[in-house]
Design an enzyme around this catalytic site. Structure first.
Site, PDB file in Angstrom:
ATOM      1  N   ASP A 117       0.788  -1.121   0.156  1.00 44.87           N
ATOM      2  CA  ASP A 117      -0.043  -0.220  -0.034  1.00 44.87           C
ATOM      3  C   ASP A 117       0.786   1.015  -0.020  1.00 44.87           C
ATOM      4  O   ASP A 117       1.829   1.338   0.899  1.00 44.87           O
ATOM      5  CB  ASP A 117      -0.867  -0.151   1.289  1.00 44.87           C
ATOM      6  CG  ASP A 117      -2.045   1.004   0.919  1.00 44.87           C
ATOM      7  OD1 ASP A 117      -2.435   1.443  -0.154  1.00 44.87           O
ATOM      8  OD2 ASP A 117      -2.571   1.463   2.069  1.00 44.87           O
ATOM      9  N   HIS A 124      -3.365  14.439   0.727  1.00 45.29           N
ATOM     10  CA  HIS A 124      -3.390  13.356   1.896  1.00 45.29           C
ATOM     11  C   HIS A 124      -2.232  13.466   2.870  1.00 45.29           C
ATOM     12  O   HIS A 124      -2.301  13.499   3.981  1.00 45.29           O
ATOM     13  CB  HIS A 124      -3.772  12.116   1.474  1.00 45.29           C
ATOM     14  CG  HIS A 124      -3.759  11.020   2.650  1.00 45.29           C
ATOM     15  ND1 HIS A 124      -4.879  10.863   3.684  1.00 45.29           N
ATOM     16  CD2 HIS A 124      -2.808  10.082   2.736  1.00 45.29           C
ATOM     17  CE1 HIS A 124      -4.567   9.708   4.388  1.00 45.29           C
ATOM     18  NE2 HIS A 124      -3.408   9.465   4.130  1.00 45.29           N
ATOM     19  N   GLU A 191     -10.080   4.354   4.202  1.00 42.47           N
ATOM     20  CA  GLU A 191      -9.033   4.965   2.975  1.00 42.47           C
ATOM     21  C   GLU A 191      -9.900   4.719   1.701  1.00 42.47           C
ATOM     22  O   GLU A 191      -9.733   3.380   1.423  1.00 42.47           O
ATOM     23  CB  GLU A 191      -7.654   4.582   3.258  1.00 42.47           C
ATOM     24  CG  GLU A 191      -7.294   5.216   4.833  1.00 42.47           C
ATOM     25  CD  GLU A 191      -5.766   5.156   4.994  1.00 42.47           C
ATOM     26  OE1 GLU A 191      -5.237   4.227   4.349  1.00 42.47           O
ATOM     27  OE2 GLU A 191      -5.231   5.965   5.808  1.00 42.47           O
ATOM     28  N   GLU A 193      -9.120   4.316  -1.868  1.00 44.94           N
ATOM     29  CA  GLU A 193      -8.083   4.170  -2.693  1.00 44.94           C
ATOM     30  C   GLU A 193      -8.477   3.508  -3.889  1.00 44.94           C
ATOM     31  O   GLU A 193      -9.303   2.957  -4.435  1.00 44.94           O
ATOM     32  CB  GLU A 193      -7.055   3.056  -2.025  1.00 44.94           C
ATOM     33  CG  GLU A 193      -6.586   3.846  -0.613  1.00 44.94           C
ATOM     34  CD  GLU A 193      -5.289   3.173  -0.079  1.00 44.94           C
ATOM     35  OE1 GLU A 193      -4.636   2.413  -0.812  1.00 44.94           O
ATOM     36  OE2 GLU A 193      -5.129   3.105   1.088  1.00 44.94           O
ATOM     37  N   ASP A 225      -9.041   0.642   2.408  1.00 47.29           N
ATOM     38  CA  ASP A 225      -8.010   0.274   3.211  1.00 47.29           C
ATOM     39  C   ASP A 225      -8.520   0.639   4.606  1.00 47.29           C
ATOM     40  O   ASP A 225      -8.121   1.795   5.290  1.00 47.29           O
ATOM     41  CB  ASP A 225      -6.482   1.023   3.032  1.00 47.29           C
ATOM     42  CG  ASP A 225      -5.635   0.702   4.080  1.00 47.29           C
ATOM     43  OD1 ASP A 225      -5.542  -0.337   4.648  1.00 47.29           O
ATOM     44  OD2 ASP A 225      -4.456   1.335   4.008  1.00 47.29           O
ATOM     45  N   ARG A 229      -7.448   4.043  13.620  1.00 47.11           N
ATOM     46  CA  ARG A 229      -6.499   5.167  13.783  1.00 47.11           C
ATOM     47  C   ARG A 229      -5.972   5.177  15.285  1.00 47.11           C
ATOM     48  O   ARG A 229      -4.681   5.360  15.230  1.00 47.11           O
ATOM     49  CB  ARG A 229      -7.258   6.619  13.688  1.00 47.11           C
ATOM     50  CG  ARG A 229      -7.819   6.557  12.352  1.00 47.11           C
ATOM     51  CD  ARG A 229      -6.948   6.645  11.456  1.00 47.11           C
ATOM     52  NE  ARG A 229      -7.170   6.685   9.765  1.00 47.11           N
ATOM     53  CZ  ARG A 229      -6.605   6.545   8.836  1.00 47.11           C
ATOM     54  NH1 ARG A 229      -5.447   6.005   8.857  1.00 47.11           N
ATOM     55  NH2 ARG A 229      -7.222   6.905   7.631  1.00 47.11           N
ATOM     56  N   GLN A 232      -3.172   2.284  15.135  1.00 48.32           N
ATOM     57  CA  GLN A 232      -2.179   2.989  14.457  1.00 48.32           C
ATOM     58  C   GLN A 232      -1.266   3.863  14.819  1.00 48.32           C
ATOM     59  O   GLN A 232       0.030   3.841  14.923  1.00 48.32           O
ATOM     60  CB  GLN A 232      -2.608   3.255  12.910  1.00 48.32           C
ATOM     61  CG  GLN A 232      -1.879   3.822  12.017  1.00 48.32           C
ATOM     62  CD  GLN A 232      -2.564   4.526  10.849  1.00 48.32           C
ATOM     63  OE1 GLN A 232      -3.547   4.633  10.748  1.00 48.32           O
ATOM     64  NE2 GLN A 232      -1.797   5.328   9.836  1.00 48.32           N
ATOM     65  N   LYS A 245      -4.161  -1.816  10.257  1.00 45.66           N
ATOM     66  CA  LYS A 245      -4.465  -1.827   8.876  1.00 45.66           C
ATOM     67  C   LYS A 245      -4.610  -3.368   8.508  1.00 45.66           C
ATOM     68  O   LYS A 245      -5.111  -3.471   7.509  1.00 45.66           O
ATOM     69  CB  LYS A 245      -3.438  -0.974   8.038  1.00 45.66           C
ATOM     70  CG  LYS A 245      -3.680   0.420   8.188  1.00 45.66           C
ATOM     71  CD  LYS A 245      -2.665   1.030   7.492  1.00 45.66           C
ATOM     72  CE  LYS A 245      -3.037   2.768   7.377  1.00 45.66           C
ATOM     73  NZ  LYS A 245      -4.146   3.109   6.753  1.00 45.66           N
ATOM     74  N   THR A 249      -9.013  -5.681   4.213  1.00 46.01           N
ATOM     75  CA  THR A 249      -8.847  -4.487   3.123  1.00 46.01           C
ATOM     76  C   THR A 249      -9.934  -5.007   2.134  1.00 46.01           C
ATOM     77  O   THR A 249      -9.737  -6.116   1.744  1.00 46.01           O
ATOM     78  CB  THR A 249      -7.426  -4.656   2.459  1.00 46.01           C
ATOM     79  OG1 THR A 249      -6.623  -4.273   3.428  1.00 46.01           O
ATOM     80  CG2 THR A 249      -7.326  -3.594   1.309  1.00 46.01           C
ATOM     81  N   GLU A 352      -9.208  12.981   7.933  1.00 46.37           N
ATOM     82  CA  GLU A 352      -9.167  14.179   7.206  1.00 46.37           C
ATOM     83  C   GLU A 352     -10.490  14.941   7.404  1.00 46.37           C
ATOM     84  O   GLU A 352     -10.505  16.179   7.388  1.00 46.37           O
ATOM     85  CB  GLU A 352      -8.450  14.241   5.887  1.00 46.37           C
ATOM     86  CG  GLU A 352      -7.162  13.680   5.595  1.00 46.37           C
ATOM     87  CD  GLU A 352      -6.918  13.142   4.323  1.00 46.37           C
ATOM     88  OE1 GLU A 352      -7.254  11.822   3.892  1.00 46.37           O
ATOM     89  OE2 GLU A 352      -6.425  13.874   3.444  1.00 46.37           O
TER      90      GLU A 352
HETATM   91 CA    CA Z   1      -3.900   3.172   2.814  1.00 44.74          CA
END
Ligand code: CA
Length: 404
Positions: A117, A124, A191, A193, A225, A229, A232, A245, A249, A352
């Site tokens: 990834d 971002h 996320e 993606e 993804d 948080r 992480q 993570k 996925t 975000e």
């Molecule tokens: Ca990612």
């Protein structure tokens, strides 16, 4: 409506023809399917019925044999499929081999080999830098404009769209806390993606140059993804993402071949730093894709991330991840990194969109900072196609279920 009569302008018309793997109603057997409108063609059965030499690639329970067959075969099979679903002489033979999408079960379409990834959106990366390193002189790390940053993820937990997402548990520790605690994540995020699917392997010790991208990469799909948080934040220094993570996925059930996206190719944003030769794409074909992504929570659109704003291209990412001689395998999957555009409504993560929980989103069903149990997140997208027709990407959706 019969599949041959798919309306002109349908984003899944004969100009698209993404590949998946399905089981017909009442069967557990898997086989390669090709989507046309709201139907799925049993591609292997069509190949057999028409005496096509491609039956050996299509009458299979995964896309891997087709992925491994290489670019000439990909073009030939696509040309044949286009004829099978458009030439009136084939209608009588092919039409009975379609299944309504609503009646089939869709599966993970390929065996995922390695999973990488990336982190290729400048917007971002700058947003994350501003939130977590507010005192740093630059919101980007010093390496960001020189190499596509990435990490190796967990291929065994890549799941097909529609699979429930079990809220992960793990350690978390806020900076002010004396000690870490263990429990279900309270900051579960998405996320948005795009995933790239490698078909043709490469030899160990031989880097894949930029210009060989289309000889190796078969197609792309939407990818979510899912990210815890809180897990992480506590674990990532110094070796990067790990359990925050690796739990799940999600990818779309449909892989769009690169050949369907020729009209969507665009130049990436202007490069502000000189690139080392193996990443310098100034003389290459345009490496970006104009994909318009939409993120919805429980049916409410919260963001429209534009993929055309991604700084690093899929070709550069492929060149970078093999430049040390690491080899590719059929079924390798690499994610673009969260897609975030410059404006607030174009951000591809709740991190975000809510600025790390400071500014909750107001949804018709209540405020959100991070995801709640029962929330359904759906990514969808389209790209410009031939003659103004859209190319639809298969959606990727998942529902959050409570930790066990
Ligand atoms: Ca990612």
């Amino acid at each position: 409506m019969p599949p041959f009569d798919v309306p002109e302008g349908d984003p899944f018309g004969p100009h698209n023809l993404p590949y998946g793997v399905f089981s017909p109603a009442g069967s557990s057997e898997r086989t390669v399917g090709v989507r046309l409108g709201d139907h799925v063609l049993d591609a292997g059965a069509a190949a057999h019925a028409l005496g096509s030499p491609y039956a050996s690639l299509l009458a299979r329970p995964t896309l891997n044999p087709l992925l491994a067959a290489g670019r000439t075969a990909w073009s030939d099979v696509r040309r044949a499929l286009t004829a099978w679903v458009t030439v009136p002489a084939h209608r009588e033979t092919v039409e009975p081999l379609f299944h309504p999408l609503s009646e089939v079960t869709l599966h993970l379409p390929f065996e995922v080999a390695d999973y990488v990834d990336f982190y290729a959106s400048e917007n971002h990366a700058r947003n994350v830098g501003r939130m977590f390193r507010p005192d740093a002189p630059d919101s980007l790390t010093p390496n960001w404009k020189h190499l596509p940053i990435g990490y190796h993820g967990r291929s065994g937990t890549v799941v097909v769209s529609g699979t429930d997402v079990v809220r992960p548990s793990g350690q978390r520790k806020a900076p002010a806390d004396a000690a870490p605690v263990f429990g279900p994540s309270v900051r579960l995020d998405i996320e948005a993606e795009v995933g790239f699917v490698v078909g043709v392997p490469s030899e160990l010790g031989r880097p894949v140059p930029l210009g060989d991208y289309r000889d190796h990469v078969f197609g792309l799909c939407l990818l979510n993804d899912w990210s815890a948080r809180d897990v992480q934040a506590w674990e990532y220094v110094p070796l990067g993402p790990f359990l925050g993570k690796s739990f799940t996925t999600s990818v779309s059930a449909w892989i769009t071949p690169l050949d369907a996206l020729d009209e969507a190719r665009v130049a990436p944003p202007e490069r502000t730093h000189e690139l080392l030769p193996y990443l310098d794409d100034a003389e290459e074909e345009p490496g970006g894709y104009d994909l318009r992504i939409t993120v919805a929570i429980n049916g409410h659109v919260v963001s429209d991330p534009p993929f055309s704003t991604m700084y690093w291209t899929a070709a550069q990412q492929l060149a970078h991840m093999t430049v040390n001689g690491a080899s590719l395998r059929t079924g390798d999957l690499y994610g673009s990194g969260t897609v975030s555009g410059p404006s607030e409504r174009e951000r591809g993560s709740l991190l975000e969109l809510t600025w790390n929980g400071r500014d909750p989103l107001e949804l018709p069903d209540g405020k959100r900072t991070f995801l709640e149990d029962g929330d359904v997140v759906t990514l969808s997208a389209w790209a410009p196609g031939p003659d103004g027709v859209r190319v639809g990407l298969g959606e990727v959706t998942g529902r959050v279920v409570p930790a066990p």
